[in-house]
Structures are given as C-alpha cells and as structure tokens.
Write a protein that holds these residues in place. Structure first.
Motif, PDB file in Angstrom:
ATOM      1  N   SER A 132      56.426  75.121 101.017  1.00  0.00           N
ATOM      2  CA  SER A 132      57.930  74.926 101.829  1.00  0.00           C
ATOM      3  C   SER A 132      58.681  74.972 101.207  1.00  0.00           C
ATOM      4  CB  SER A 132      57.842  74.588 103.215  1.00  0.00           C
ATOM      5  OG  SER A 132      57.748  72.420 102.541  1.00  0.00           O
ATOM      6  N   ALA A 138      62.459  80.955 108.174  1.00  0.00           N
ATOM      7  CA  ALA A 138      63.247  80.189 109.240  1.00  0.00           C
ATOM      8  C   ALA A 138      62.170  79.075 109.318  1.00  0.00           C
ATOM      9  CB  ALA A 138      63.247  80.621 110.549  1.00  0.00           C
ATOM     10  N   PRO A 139      62.935  77.935 110.702  1.00  0.00           N
ATOM     11  CA  PRO A 139      61.989  76.696 110.533  1.00  0.00           C
ATOM     12  C   PRO A 139      60.599  77.675 111.478  1.00  0.00           C
ATOM     13  CG  PRO A 139      64.320  76.202 111.224  1.00  0.00           C
ATOM     14  CD  PRO A 139      64.600  77.804 110.396  1.00  0.00           C
ATOM     15  N   PRO A 140      59.558  76.774 112.222  1.00  0.00           N
ATOM     16  CA  PRO A 140      58.482  77.148 112.382  1.00  0.00           C
ATOM     17  C   PRO A 140      59.100  77.444 114.367  1.00  0.00           C
ATOM     18  CG  PRO A 140      57.951  75.093 111.255  1.00  0.00           C
ATOM     19  CD  PRO A 140      59.315  75.241 111.380  1.00  0.00           C
ATOM     20  N   ILE A 143      60.786  74.823 117.333  1.00  0.00           N
ATOM     21  CA  ILE A 143      60.943  73.998 116.904  1.00  0.00           C
ATOM     22  C   ILE A 143      61.869  73.305 117.487  1.00  0.00           C
ATOM     23  CG2 ILE A 143      63.087  74.505 115.289  1.00  0.00           C
ATOM     24  CD1 ILE A 143      61.520  71.667 113.786  1.00  0.00           C
ATOM     25  N   PRO A 145      65.226  71.905 118.419  1.00  0.00           N
ATOM     26  CA  PRO A 145      66.993  72.324 117.246  1.00  0.00           C
ATOM     27  C   PRO A 145      67.527  70.932 117.866  1.00  0.00           C
ATOM     28  CG  PRO A 145      67.156  73.006 119.385  1.00  0.00           C
ATOM     29  CD  PRO A 145      65.563  73.639 119.827  1.00  0.00           C
ATOM     30  N   LEU A 148      65.748  68.963 115.510  1.00  0.00           N
ATOM     31  CA  LEU A 148      65.772  69.506 114.009  1.00  0.00           C
ATOM     32  C   LEU A 148      67.184  69.215 112.835  1.00  0.00           C
ATOM     33  CD1 LEU A 148      64.912  70.736 111.205  1.00  0.00           C
ATOM     34  CD2 LEU A 148      65.792  72.929 112.013  1.00  0.00           C
ATOM     35  N   SER A 238      55.467  62.957 105.523  1.00  0.00           N
ATOM     36  CA  SER A 238      55.565  63.812 106.462  1.00  0.00           C
ATOM     37  C   SER A 238      54.000  64.326 105.978  1.00  0.00           C
ATOM     38  CB  SER A 238      56.830  65.007 105.818  1.00  0.00           C
ATOM     39  OG  SER A 238      58.615  64.654 106.450  1.00  0.00           O
ATOM     40  N   ARG A 242      51.690  64.578 109.192  1.00  0.00           N
ATOM     41  CA  ARG A 242      51.439  66.460 109.121  1.00  0.00           C
ATOM     42  C   ARG A 242      49.694  66.331 108.688  1.00  0.00           C
ATOM     43  NH1 ARG A 242      49.654  70.721 110.063  1.00  0.00           N
ATOM     44  NH2 ARG A 242      50.066  72.574 109.185  1.00  0.00           N
ATOM     45  N   PHE A 413      64.915  78.352 117.855  1.00  0.00           N
ATOM     46  CA  PHE A 413      63.625  79.335 116.613  1.00  0.00           C
ATOM     47  C   PHE A 413      62.741  79.458 116.744  1.00  0.00           C
ATOM     48  CE2 PHE A 413      66.527  75.981 114.346  1.00  0.00           C
ATOM     49  CZ  PHE A 413      67.659  76.587 113.676  1.00  0.00           C
TER      50      PHE A 413
END
Length: 413
Positions: A132, A138-140, A143, A145, A148, A238, A242, A413
C-alpha cells in the motif's frame, strides 16, 4: 523543515513571525490563536486516555449509554490534564522535562507495539501494508471521508499546524535560539527572560558556514528521526489493529470502542494482554494530550508576550507567570469541552480542523522564508513543496467543510 528554518534563522517562534506578514499582528495574532484553539482544544486525547484507564480499573470498556460511566472517564481525563500541568512545573527547561517524559513513553510504547504487531500480524498483512505504501490507488470504497480527513490532518502533527511544535528549537538554543531565551519550570527553573521578538544574523562567510551546519542538523532531525519515527508510529499500530479486526469473531471497530479496541481483542487471547495494552494505550494518549496542551499554552503565552507591552510589564521579565495562568485556564475550558462528545468524535473534529491551517500558513511561511538572510533563504523547491502542501491538505479540509455544511463531501470513495 520550513517552520524550523525560520526558528533557527531568527530565534523567533512562527506564531510571532506570522505577525510580521501584512496586515500585521492585529490581524494574524488573534486569527492564528483562533485557528489553534478550534484545532486543538477539543481534549479528545485526554478523554480517550480516561476511557483506557476506566477499562483498566473496571476490567471492561465503558458503556457509552451509561451516563455515570461516561462521566467517570471524563473526570479521569480532567485529572490527567492537571497531571500534565504538574509535569510542566519541573525542570530548568519545560521543553527538556517534556523531552525526558516523552522519550521514555515513546520508546516503551513503540517497542511494545512493534513486538505485538510482529507476533500477532500475519505475513499477508505486512505484505499488504508494504504494498500500500508504493501502489497508487484510491482509498477503499465506502471509506468515511471525514474519518480519512482526520487521519490526514494528524499526519506530520496537524499538517499546517506543525508550526506549534517548532518553538522547542528555540528553547533548546538551536541557531539564533540561543539568543532569545526559554521557558523554565516552577521547580528547578528560575526567572528567565524570553525576548518578545527574534534576532537574525549578519551575512558573512563565517555565518553562512554556521548556517549550513545548523541546517544539516535540522535535516537529520526532521528526516532521520521525526519522519522515520512517524512512519513507524502511524503504520505499525494500523497493522496490529488490521490483524486483530480480521481475526475470526473479532468485534467491529467503532468510534465508541476504538480507544480500547486493541486491548479488548488481545484480551481474548490472555488477560495479561488486556491490561498491558490498556496501559500502553493510556500512555500514548496521555503523552499526546500532554504535548497538545503544552503547545496550546506555549503559543498563546508567546504571542501574548510579543504583542502586549502591558503584559510584559506585569510579568516583570518572568514569563512563567503568564504561562501557568494560561495553563489553568485551558484545562478548565477543555474540562467543559470533553463533555460534548465521545473521544473518537472529538479526535475526528480536531484532525479535520487542523487541515484548515494548511490553506493559510504555508503562504505565510513562503513570505517569511524568502526574506531571511540569503544563506538561510528558502529555495524554489521549498516553495513548491509548500504549495503542494496547500493543495493536498487543503482539499481534505474543503471535503470536511462540505460534509458539515451540506451533509455531503466533495468526493465520495
């Protein structure tokens, strides 16, 4: 780097330097203080640390629907802020005291999180992380915004607000900072005059060589220490979360439970992990709130002393009088604010508001750093980097503003 360039070249903190930009201090000082306050006064870090300590004592996360439990961790948060104030009271230099406390917490928490991530995160997730970092995408889909934007806002300690941290270069006496003084503690410190404005250096071959040496130190500090440490500090937790969220039967991370999420999930694998992670989490959050509170106090005090001859007369050359009075006032105000929302929500607001500064202060830095003595003056590539900063971080603020004002972000997104 560009904020530190100004401090090392002048011994003057950026918030005071901004007052030199037209139309002058009568506009920029109150406006900048307003931006700082709306960006960092929310107290989300202290509230989240209080949430961790509540879980540590009770053995479970606080119920967000239980007013008594919510009020309990908020009162713990207020107590933590007064604990922060007691830390500021010790030492010859407040910045040095914070450096010792932060250094211990940073090394302990970072080492612990790295070890936990290595043990509990499978190789596939480490590969996903590394991929990544180098794969444009693009972000998943789906998500949030606003969420983010809050993450982006904290990058580099608040995007356009990272000038708040740079006063430590002055207090350590780097470059021209050794000419302007520092803030000292009540215990172990002494009355220490701090110049209300900075001083720059004469242009000469000797000073040009000294500037190059200081700037090399600056680059080592920012790129070799801060940047590398920040990447590890952001990505490794993260990776760990995750991995925990991907495990069978894992709870869904939410705004309400995220301050204690890692502890709850690892607690399922052993009671020791639950308590250990809560301690580590509380330390991370407390350390951050201690730093955030101190920079609020420091910048307000610096700017007030710079623009108010009456205040300078009243404190009689001892900035501690203004510093600690401001500290108590901020703690009382934050104690009220943390009762307005859940910790995770407060952190999202603060992160997004900090990106507002990215639309403003890079422009002021361009103005200031192109007027420094020639050896220290910003080059074209520095100006280009600041312009790109405006475009990137500023976009996320506009996205946040659109979400708040119109209920819809500029881009989904």
């Amino acid at each position: 780097v560009e904020n530190a360039r100004y401090v090392i070249a002048t011994g003057e903190v950026p918030i005071v330097g901004f007052s030199r930009v037209p139309p002058g201090f009568k506009f920029w000082i109150p406006f900048t203080l307003f931006i700082i306050v709306i960006g960092w006064i929310w107290g989300g870090w202290a509230a989240a640390a209080g949430q961790s300590i509540f879980a540590l004592v009770s053995g479970r996360a606080a119920d967000p629907g239980n007013p008594v439990e919510v009020e309990t961790y908020r009162l713990i948060a207020v107590g933590l802020m007064f604990l922060s104030l007691s830390i500021y009271a010790f030492g010859k230099k407040i910045s040095r005291t914070l450096e010792i406390v932060d250094g211990f917490m940073v090394f302990l928490t970072l080492f612990s999180v790295v070890v936990l991530a290595v043990v509990f995160a499978p190789a596939a997730i480490w590969g996903e992380w590394l991929k990544s970092m180098v794969t444009p995408a693009a972000p998943p889909a789906g998500i949030d915004p606003v969420l983010l934007g809050s993450i982006v806002g904290y990058t580099g300690f608040g995007a356009g607000m990272n000038f708040l941290l740079i006063s430590y270069y002055r207090d350590h006496g780097y470059g021209m900072g050794h000419k302007t003084g520092f803030f000292s503690g009540l215990v172990g410190g002494h009355k220490q005059h701090v110049h209300p404005s900075g001083l720059t250096f004469r242009e000469s071959p000797k000073n040009a060589a000294l500037w190059k040496r200081w700037f090399r130190y600056l680059l080592i500090d920012q790129w070799g220490v801060f940047f590398v440490g920040a990447m590890i500090g952001m990505f490794i937790p993260s990776v760990l979360v995750r991995a925990l969220a991907s495990a069978p039967g894992a709870a869904v991370p939410t705004t309400a439970n995220i301050p204690v999420y890692a502890a709850m999930e690892l607690g399922k694998r052993g009671g020791f992990f639950f308590f250990f992670l809560l301690i580590i989490g509380a330390m991370v959050l407390f350390k951050t709130q201690t730093s955030v509170l101190e920079i609020l106090i420091r910048n307000v005090t610096d700017s007030a002393i710079a623009v108010s001859p009456r205040l300078r007369e009243k404190i009689d050359g001892d900035p501690r009088k203004a510093y600690y009075a401001t500290a108590v006032l901020f703690i009382l105000v934050i104690a009220v604010i943390i009762h307005l929302a859940l910790p995770g929500q407060l952190l999202q607001i603060a992160g997004n508001m900090s990106t507002l500064a990215s639309l403003i202060y890079p422009v002021l830095l361009i103005y200031l750093n192109t007027k420094l003595p020639r050896p220290a003056r910003a080059r074209w590539w520095s100006i280009l980097a600041l312009v790109l900063n405006i475009v990137f971080f500023g976009y996320f603020f506009l996205n946040f503003a659109s979400s708040v004002l119109f209920g819809k972000p500029l881009l989904m997104f």
